[in-house]
Scaffold this motif. Structure first.
Motif, PDB file in Angstrom:
ATOM      1  N   LEU A  32       8.546   4.724  21.594  1.00 26.13           N
ATOM      2  CA  LEU A  32       7.848   3.665  22.307  1.00 26.13           C
ATOM      3  C   LEU A  32       8.047   2.292  21.677  1.00 26.13           C
ATOM      4  O   LEU A  32       8.261   1.303  22.341  1.00 26.13           O
ATOM      5  CB  LEU A  32       6.356   3.994  22.367  1.00 26.13           C
ATOM      6  N   ARG A  33       7.929   2.218  20.329  1.00 20.70           N
ATOM      7  CA  ARG A  33       8.101   0.941  19.647  1.00 20.70           C
ATOM      8  C   ARG A  33       8.894   1.173  18.381  1.00 20.70           C
ATOM      9  O   ARG A  33       8.850   2.227  17.786  1.00 20.70           O
ATOM     10  CB  ARG A  33       6.735   0.323  19.296  1.00 20.70           C
ATOM     11  N   ARG A  34       9.592   0.125  17.956  1.00 21.34           N
ATOM     12  CA  ARG A  34      10.415   0.284  16.757  1.00 21.34           C
ATOM     13  C   ARG A  34      10.301  -0.972  15.904  1.00 21.34           C
ATOM     14  O   ARG A  34      10.183  -2.080  16.398  1.00 21.34           O
ATOM     15  CB  ARG A  34      11.844   0.554  17.184  1.00 21.34           C
ATOM     16  N   PHE A  35      10.342  -0.754  14.606  1.00 20.53           N
ATOM     17  CA  PHE A  35      10.233  -1.864  13.659  1.00 20.53           C
ATOM     18  C   PHE A  35      11.619  -2.330  13.254  1.00 20.53           C
ATOM     19  O   PHE A  35      12.468  -1.558  12.866  1.00 20.53           O
ATOM     20  CB  PHE A  35       9.441  -1.387  12.440  1.00 20.53           C
ATOM     21  N   SER A  36      11.857  -3.631  13.365  1.00 17.05           N
ATOM     22  CA  SER A  36      13.130  -4.206  12.950  1.00 17.05           C
ATOM     23  C   SER A  36      12.917  -4.913  11.617  1.00 17.05           C
ATOM     24  O   SER A  36      12.051  -5.763  11.477  1.00 17.05           O
ATOM     25  CB  SER A  36      13.613  -5.207  14.001  1.00 17.05           C
ATOM     26  N   SER A  37      13.722  -4.525  10.624  1.00 11.63           N
ATOM     27  CA  SER A  37      13.409  -5.002   9.286  1.00 11.63           C
ATOM     28  C   SER A  37      14.655  -5.251   8.461  1.00 11.63           C
ATOM     29  O   SER A  37      15.772  -5.011   8.872  1.00 11.63           O
ATOM     30  CB  SER A  37      12.548  -3.967   8.574  1.00 11.63           C
ATOM     31  N   VAL A  38      14.386  -5.704   7.230  1.00 10.34           N
ATOM     32  CA  VAL A  38      15.445  -5.840   6.250  1.00 10.34           C
ATOM     33  C   VAL A  38      15.629  -4.516   5.557  1.00 10.34           C
ATOM     34  O   VAL A  38      15.002  -3.523   5.896  1.00 10.34           O
ATOM     35  CB  VAL A  38      15.085  -6.949   5.241  1.00 10.34           C
ATOM     36  N   GLN A  39      16.495  -4.491   4.546  1.00 10.52           N
ATOM     37  CA  GLN A  39      16.855  -3.216   3.935  1.00 10.52           C
ATOM     38  C   GLN A  39      15.696  -2.571   3.172  1.00 10.52           C
ATOM     39  O   GLN A  39      15.613  -1.376   3.099  1.00 10.52           O
ATOM     40  CB  GLN A  39      18.046  -3.409   2.993  1.00 10.52           C
ATOM     41  N   ARG A  40      14.811  -3.346   2.566  1.00 18.24           N
ATOM     42  CA  ARG A  40      13.725  -2.750   1.809  1.00 18.24           C
ATOM     43  C   ARG A  40      12.401  -3.118   2.481  1.00 18.24           C
ATOM     44  O   ARG A  40      12.137  -4.265   2.778  1.00 18.24           O
ATOM     45  CB  ARG A  40      13.706  -3.253   0.366  1.00 18.24           C
ATOM     46  N   HIS A  41      11.566  -2.107   2.714  1.00 15.24           N
ATOM     47  CA  HIS A  41      10.273  -2.343   3.341  1.00 15.24           C
ATOM     48  C   HIS A  41       9.179  -1.941   2.376  1.00 15.24           C
ATOM     49  O   HIS A  41       9.275  -0.934   1.697  1.00 15.24           O
ATOM     50  CB  HIS A  41      10.103  -1.490   4.602  1.00 15.24           C
ATOM     51  N   THR A  42       8.134  -2.729   2.331  1.00 14.11           N
ATOM     52  CA  THR A  42       6.925  -2.255   1.684  1.00 14.11           C
ATOM     53  C   THR A  42       6.016  -1.728   2.771  1.00 14.11           C
ATOM     54  O   THR A  42       6.127  -2.109   3.948  1.00 14.11           O
ATOM     55  CB  THR A  42       6.202  -3.382   0.925  1.00 14.11           C
ATOM     56  N   ILE A  43       5.121  -0.849   2.375  1.00 20.14           N
ATOM     57  CA  ILE A  43       4.156  -0.310   3.338  1.00 20.14           C
ATOM     58  C   ILE A  43       3.376  -1.444   4.001  1.00 20.14           C
ATOM     59  O   ILE A  43       3.123  -1.440   5.199  1.00 20.14           O
ATOM     60  CB  ILE A  43       3.213   0.683   2.638  1.00 20.14           C
ATOM     61  N   TRP A  44       2.985  -2.428   3.212  1.00 17.84           N
ATOM     62  CA  TRP A  44       2.170  -3.508   3.765  1.00 17.84           C
ATOM     63  C   TRP A  44       2.956  -4.362   4.751  1.00 17.84           C
ATOM     64  O   TRP A  44       2.421  -4.835   5.749  1.00 17.84           O
ATOM     65  CB  TRP A  44       1.630  -4.368   2.632  1.00 17.84           C
ATOM     66  N   ASP A  45       4.247  -4.559   4.481  1.00 19.52           N
ATOM     67  CA  ASP A  45       5.096  -5.272   5.440  1.00 19.52           C
ATOM     68  C   ASP A  45       5.001  -4.618   6.813  1.00 19.52           C
ATOM     69  O   ASP A  45       4.845  -5.277   7.843  1.00 19.52           O
ATOM     70  CB  ASP A  45       6.569  -5.241   5.000  1.00 19.52           C
ATOM     71  N   ALA A 100      -4.616   2.758   6.047  1.00 18.86           N
ATOM     72  CA  ALA A 100      -5.509   3.619   5.279  1.00 18.86           C
ATOM     73  C   ALA A 100      -4.968   3.857   3.874  1.00 18.86           C
ATOM     74  O   ALA A 100      -5.716   3.857   2.885  1.00 18.86           O
ATOM     75  CB  ALA A 100      -5.694   4.949   6.012  1.00 18.86           C
ATOM     76  N   ALA A 101      -3.671   4.053   3.765  1.00 20.39           N
ATOM     77  CA  ALA A 101      -3.058   4.324   2.460  1.00 20.39           C
ATOM     78  C   ALA A 101      -3.182   3.126   1.526  1.00 20.39           C
ATOM     79  O   ALA A 101      -3.513   3.273   0.339  1.00 20.39           O
ATOM     80  CB  ALA A 101      -1.590   4.707   2.643  1.00 20.39           C
ATOM     81  N   VAL A 102      -2.915   1.937   2.058  1.00 21.30           N
ATOM     82  CA  VAL A 102      -3.014   0.736   1.239  1.00 21.30           C
ATOM     83  C   VAL A 102      -4.460   0.496   0.811  1.00 21.30           C
ATOM     84  O   VAL A 102      -4.743   0.048  -0.306  1.00 21.30           O
ATOM     85  CB  VAL A 102      -2.453  -0.478   1.994  1.00 21.30           C
ATOM     86  N   CYS A 112      -1.948  -0.304  -4.777  1.00 20.24           N
ATOM     87  CA  CYS A 112      -0.607  -0.630  -5.273  1.00 20.24           C
ATOM     88  C   CYS A 112       0.482  -0.293  -4.266  1.00 20.24           C
ATOM     89  O   CYS A 112       1.623  -0.757  -4.397  1.00 20.24           O
ATOM     90  CB  CYS A 112      -0.348   0.082  -6.601  1.00 20.24           C
ATOM     91  N   LEU A 113       0.152   0.490  -3.247  1.00 18.88           N
ATOM     92  CA  LEU A 113       1.144   0.803  -2.213  1.00 18.88           C
ATOM     93  C   LEU A 113       1.500  -0.432  -1.387  1.00 18.88           C
ATOM     94  O   LEU A 113       2.503  -0.430  -0.665  1.00 18.88           O
ATOM     95  CB  LEU A 113       0.623   1.912  -1.293  1.00 18.88           C
ATOM     96  N   GLN A 114       0.670  -1.469  -1.495  1.00 18.97           N
ATOM     97  CA  GLN A 114       0.949  -2.693  -0.750  1.00 18.97           C
ATOM     98  C   GLN A 114       2.295  -3.279  -1.125  1.00 18.97           C
ATOM     99  O   GLN A 114       2.966  -3.910  -0.309  1.00 18.97           O
ATOM    100  CB  GLN A 114      -0.169  -3.708  -1.005  1.00 18.97           C
ATOM    101  N   THR A 115       2.723  -3.063  -2.345  1.00 16.46           N
ATOM    102  CA  THR A 115       4.005  -3.614  -2.798  1.00 16.46           C
ATOM    103  C   THR A 115       5.027  -2.527  -3.097  1.00 16.46           C
ATOM    104  O   THR A 115       6.009  -2.766  -3.792  1.00 16.46           O
ATOM    105  CB  THR A 115       3.783  -4.457  -4.065  1.00 16.46           C
ATOM    106  N   THR A 116       4.771  -1.339  -2.580  1.00 19.07           N
ATOM    107  CA  THR A 116       5.671  -0.202  -2.815  1.00 19.07           C
ATOM    108  C   THR A 116       6.633  -0.042  -1.644  1.00 19.07           C
ATOM    109  O   THR A 116       6.217  -0.105  -0.476  1.00 19.07           O
ATOM    110  CB  THR A 116       4.871   1.098  -2.999  1.00 19.07           C
ATOM    111  N   GLY A 117       7.873   0.175  -1.933  1.00 17.15           N
ATOM    112  CA  GLY A 117       8.867   0.349  -0.882  1.00 17.15           C
ATOM    113  C   GLY A 117       8.802   1.722  -0.232  1.00 17.15           C
ATOM    114  O   GLY A 117       8.265   2.680  -0.790  1.00 17.15           O
ATOM    115  N   ILE A 118       9.359   1.815   0.963  1.00 16.42           N
ATOM    116  CA  ILE A 118       9.451   3.087   1.688  1.00 16.42           C
ATOM    117  C   ILE A 118      10.874   3.607   1.566  1.00 16.42           C
ATOM    118  O   ILE A 118      11.835   2.923   1.916  1.00 16.42           O
ATOM    119  CB  ILE A 118       9.063   2.907   3.165  1.00 16.42           C
TER     120      ILE A 118
END
Length: 923
Positions: free
Chosen positions: A5-18, A366-368, A373-379
């Motif tokens: 239904l929806r997709r996120f367009s991003s750069v190579q590294r994502h943080t959860i908060w992004d 919920a996780a953040v 600290c997951l706010q700045t953690t990459g996926i």
């Protein structure tokens, strides 16, 4: 096409908060992706799969015959295969259309928890963990060098409210009986155990150090390796395209062969362990498999500093789980708006979908919140795969009632890994021994009625609700909002207008309790069409939903708001009279040449005498109780009544049929147990289901005889109409009725078995005559209390398939003059005594919290058992609890022996003094 239904367009590294904050952009539909998405975040599982790895499999041609064919090479199928070989079945074959674990198993999270609000589930989970944890007697002994990947890092349940912590305390209490170490931690103690956690809004936690994680491919491969070692054969890339059946005794159907692309296997036994493809496999044999497929997802983070020694987390209030994944975390949960997969492609092997970030974002937030600290953690990667879900979030197991020899082990609701060991053992016993060693009714496919099991809307609605509420508090009297109004009797509207708050059981709407006049003024508690909790754009939430509000008042581990109303119904029954609508009961006719012979074998008591209705048990070969029910011979005078007349026999010299009545919630279970017995013993008899043709009203209490006499010309002063257990035809204001002097509430009263078309008229006659005498409506919540007060048994709570009548105190229901199924066990117990007994405990209302079942029974300071069934005595304002305790060798358990011990009931960490006896003191 698999729609994203929806997709996120991003750069190579994502943080959860992004991802949590990023605006969503609409994208076009796409094909499933198993490697990476164009968003830049990889899609893939965080461990080794068997996609390219070499699994232990068989070479050579397919065998021409087998004792059992397992279809599906996931963890459920591999575990069943292993346990079948452990029980000595060597000529057993597993068929996988692709590669082992190619379905759901390969992308599972691999969590293993041990605490559940069900005693049977705890035992199933314990067997899985024992297989993984026990180095000397577990799976490692059989699987050689294959490492299942077991890591015991513990589990932590997070409570954000007092009510949630109460639930956790109940889990801890039940777990204590099974030796599961767990403890309630304060927020401060939680922070010490899990330093990365935000505990500002944490009310408390429950810590279970014995929980852990396992590698999905590892455990499946271990089961597979051990099974092959014991003689099983495994064939990959072997698709099944037909399951042959043959006609058996009494037009039953029996599995006879499996047709594959590699050849045909002759067999009388098939196990459907095909996961999301199980409905398609079932359809090959004409078996309906009620499950749906949804997309279930989690994300894997990059390294989280300081996480390595932390336990896995379940924050049910945030609908979140955090699983240790190496030096990172797997983050997932259960959202309210899961995406359905209407058709799972046959070749969707080792496949994943692009993650729908819009749906998943609730878990990110919920996780953040819980681990900042997951706010700045990459996926590192995303995992979104197909998972099968059922209408009550329990697996589908056992032999299908539609085809003999067709067994199921599927629909695991994301719990397949942790349940694999226990359920694999039970299904193997089912196949080899004819029944499991545990009471598996909650998992048995026969818990669903054929009248709705093929209803796609019902299955979809109930499965959605079960999914969305998976992390909700499990309250004792929870009622579904989905899949309602499937089966209603003619009194439904009449009782609704009287303020009836309905319960759903086995598809039927049955009376729960009745609102007061003041409550009714606010509106009637009508059950409305399912609104999916407003989770989708095409479904809005019902406003001012009176029924939902009424039942949610009951959601508590303290006294619910409806408690006084229910007690008032009980007291009316004891002091004046109450009228119960029990029409949802299962009602059957046992007819044919061998009907009496069949009844003599089926039922433990002597049944079939003219003019008498008999309460009896129905046992299995181990002496366990398959059901308690009543049996009566239909009077000749009623044989021309619609429903009875279809049985025949009365005009050609045969005896009239036997009428079998049982609780409606287990009607399908009872029906198919009897039918299987007729087939196995080759009795020339037939069981006819007339449940929808007859209603059942129960008039109980001191005024019942007076009320009935006002409605009938039959003289009620004779022994044939007043003696308990008598049955007789009569007319109630011109309507023909079959009356039985029976009671499940311990009062003088009658049951009236009435043709459905006459049900409303008979009800109105009785209520009209009785209201001036104090007669009132009452529901099943009152029946539960009233029957418990008198010590009556309730199959499937304090009377189960693993309990014998003598252990349950029902030896008087077992004949000493005939042979019947299980009679050898009963006779042996009569001679040697029993090693366990059902007891009744009574505690004061004011001395502790309410009892609901699953509390611990404490004797002389030691936990010795748990409460199977709880109730309330409206006569003495005391709580009652029933459970089974082991007897000491050489000690005959008596009331005197019980009185010499100190008993307590532990509920949510609180121990309440209780008196103990073999029977209810209120009989």
């Amino acid at each position: 096409m698999f729609r994203r239904l929806r997709r996120f367009s991003s750069v190579q590294r994502h943080t959860i908060w992004d991802i949590a904050l990023k605006p969503w952009v609409h994208m076009s539909p796409c094909q499933p992706c198993s490697t990476s998405s164009r968003s830049g975040v990889k899609s893939g599982v965080p461990y080794t799969s068997l996609h390219d790895a070499g699994a232990e499999r068989s070479t050579g041609s397919l065998p021409s015959e087998a004792d059992c064919v397992v279809i599906g090479g996931g963890v459920a199928g591999c575990s069943a295969l292993y346990h079948l070989t452990k029980l000595g079945m060597k000529n057993v074959v597993l068929l996988e259309s692709a590669k082992l674990t190619a379905g759901t198993t390969w992308h599972s999270a691999g969590l293993v928890w041990r605490l559940r609000p069900s005693d049977v589930s705890i035992e199933l989970l314990a067997h899985t963990r024992d297989l993984l944890h026990d180095e000397e007697n577990g799976l490692r002994v059989d699987c050689g060098e294959v490492d299942p990947g077991w890591i015991q890092n513990g589990g932590l349940f997070v409570a954000n409210t007092k009510e949630r912590l109460d639930e956790y305390k109940r889990l801890m209490t039940l777990g204590s009986y099974y030796g599961i170490e767990s403890s309630v931690l304060s927020p401060k103690e939680t922070k010490e155990l899990y330093p990365l956690m935000n505990v500002d809004d944490v009310y408390g936690t429950l810590y279970s150090p014995g929980d852990g994680i396992v590698e999905p491919a590892g455990i499946a491969q271990a089961y597979n390796r051990a099974a092959v070692k014991h003689g099983a054969k495994v064939f990959e890339e072997c698709g099944v395209f037909a399951i042959e059946t043959k006609e058996g005794f009494q037009s039953s159907r029996q599995v006879s062969a499996v047709h594959t692309n590699l050849g045909v296997i002759r067999t009388n036994c098939v196990l459907n362990a095909a996961g999301g493809w199980a409905p398609s496999v079932g359809a090959l044999a004409g078996v309906r498999v009620p499950l749906v497929v949804m997309k279930h997802a989690y994300v894997v983070t990059e390294t989280v500093e300081g996480i390595r020694k932390c336990p896995n987390v379940r924050d049910h209030d945030l609908s979140l789980y955090l699983k240790l994944q190496g030096d990172g975390l797997s983050v997932g949960g259960y959202e309210n708006n899961p995406l359905f997969v209407d058709k799972l492609a046959p070749d969707f092997n080792f496949g994943l979908y692009d993650l729908d970030w819009d749906v998943f974002s609730t878990h990110i937030e919920a996780a953040v919140h819980r681990v900042p600290c997951l706010q700045t953690t990459g996926i590192k990667s995303t995992v979104s795969g197909p998972e099968s879900f059922t209408a009550d979030h329990q697996p589908l197991m056992g032999e299908s009632p539609e085809v003999r020899g067709f067994f199921l082990s599927c629909g695991y609701n994301s719990s397949g890994i942790m349940l694999s060991g226990g359920c694999g053992k039970q299904i193997a016993e089912w196949i080899v021994h004819g029944r499991p060693s545990l009471d598996m009714l909650a998992f048995d496919i026969r818990r669903f009625a054929p009248s709705y099991v093929g209803n796609a809307d019902w299955c979809r609605e109930r499965s959605h609700e079960a999914y969305a509420k998976n992390y909700s508090i499990v309250f004792p009297n929870d009622e579904p909002m989905a899949g309602r109004n499937i089966r209603k009797d003619p009194l439904h509207q009449e009782l609704l207008e009287a303020g009836c708050v309905y319960q759903e059981r086995h598809g039927w709407e049955r009376p729960g309790w009745f609102m007061s006049s003041a409550e009714k003024e606010k509106g009637l508690p009508e059950v409305l069409p399912y609104d999916y909790y407003g989770s989708y754009d095409n479904h809005s939430t019902h406003e001012n939903y009176i029924y939902k509000s009424a039942v949610e008042q009951d959601y508590s581990f303290r006294l619910p708001k409806c408690f006084d109303t229910i007690v008032d119904e009980c007291r009316a029954c004891r002091s004046t009279g109450a009228l119960f609508n029990m029409s949802y009961f299962g009602k059957f006719l046992l007819t044919g040449k061998d009907a009496q012979q069949a009844a003599d074998w089926l039922f433990s008591n002597n049944v079939g005498q003219d003019g008498k209705v008999t309460y009896t048990c129905m046992l299995n070969k181990n002496g366990g109780t398959e059901s308690d029910l009543t049996v009566a011979r239909v009077p000749q005078a009623l044989m021309n009544v619609k429903g009875f007349s279809q049985a025949g026999g009365a005009d050609d010299g045969e005896a009239t049929p036997l009428y079998v009545a049982c609780g409606g919630a287990v009607a399908t279970y009872v029906q198919y147990h009897i039918q299987r017995t007729l087939q196995d013993k080759r009795f020339d008899a037939e069981l006819i289901d007339i449940s929808s043709q007859f209603g059942l009203l129960s008039l109980q209490g001191p005024i019942s005889k007076e009320v009935l006499q006002l409605c009938t010309e039959t003289d009620l002063s004779t022994a044939d109409t007043t003696q308990y257990g008598k049955q007789f035809p009569l007319e109630i204001n011109g309507e023909r009725v079959w009356a039985m002097r029976m009671s499940y509430v311990g009062e003088f009263g009658y049951e009236f078995h009435v043709p459905m078309e006459s049900l409303v008229a008979v009800y109105r006659s009785l209520m009209s005559a009785g209201q001036r005498l104090g007669l009132r409506n009452a529901g099943y919540r009152a029946i539960d209390f009233l029957s418990a007060e008198k010590g009556y048994h309730h199959w499937h709570s304090d009377l189960r398939t693993t309990d014998t009548p003598l252990e349950a105190g029902l030896g008087f229901l077992c004949s000493k003059t005939k042979d019947y199924c299980g009679s050898d066990v009963v006779q042996q117990q009569r001679q040697n005594g029993v090693s366990r007994r059902r007891i009744c405990l009574v505690s004061d209302k004011e001395s502790g919290v309410p009892l609901f079942g699953n509390e611990a029974i404490v004797c002389d300071g030691k936990v010795v058992s748990y409460v199977r069934r709880a109730g309330y005595s409206c006569s003495s304002d005391q709580w009652l609890a029933f459970g089974y305790i082991e007897t000491e060798p050489g000690v005959k358990l008596t009331d005197k022996v019980l009185a010499g011990r100190k008993y307590e009931i532990e509920q949510m960490g609180i121990r309440t003094p209780a008196s103990a006896s073999l029977k209810s003191p209120f009989v």
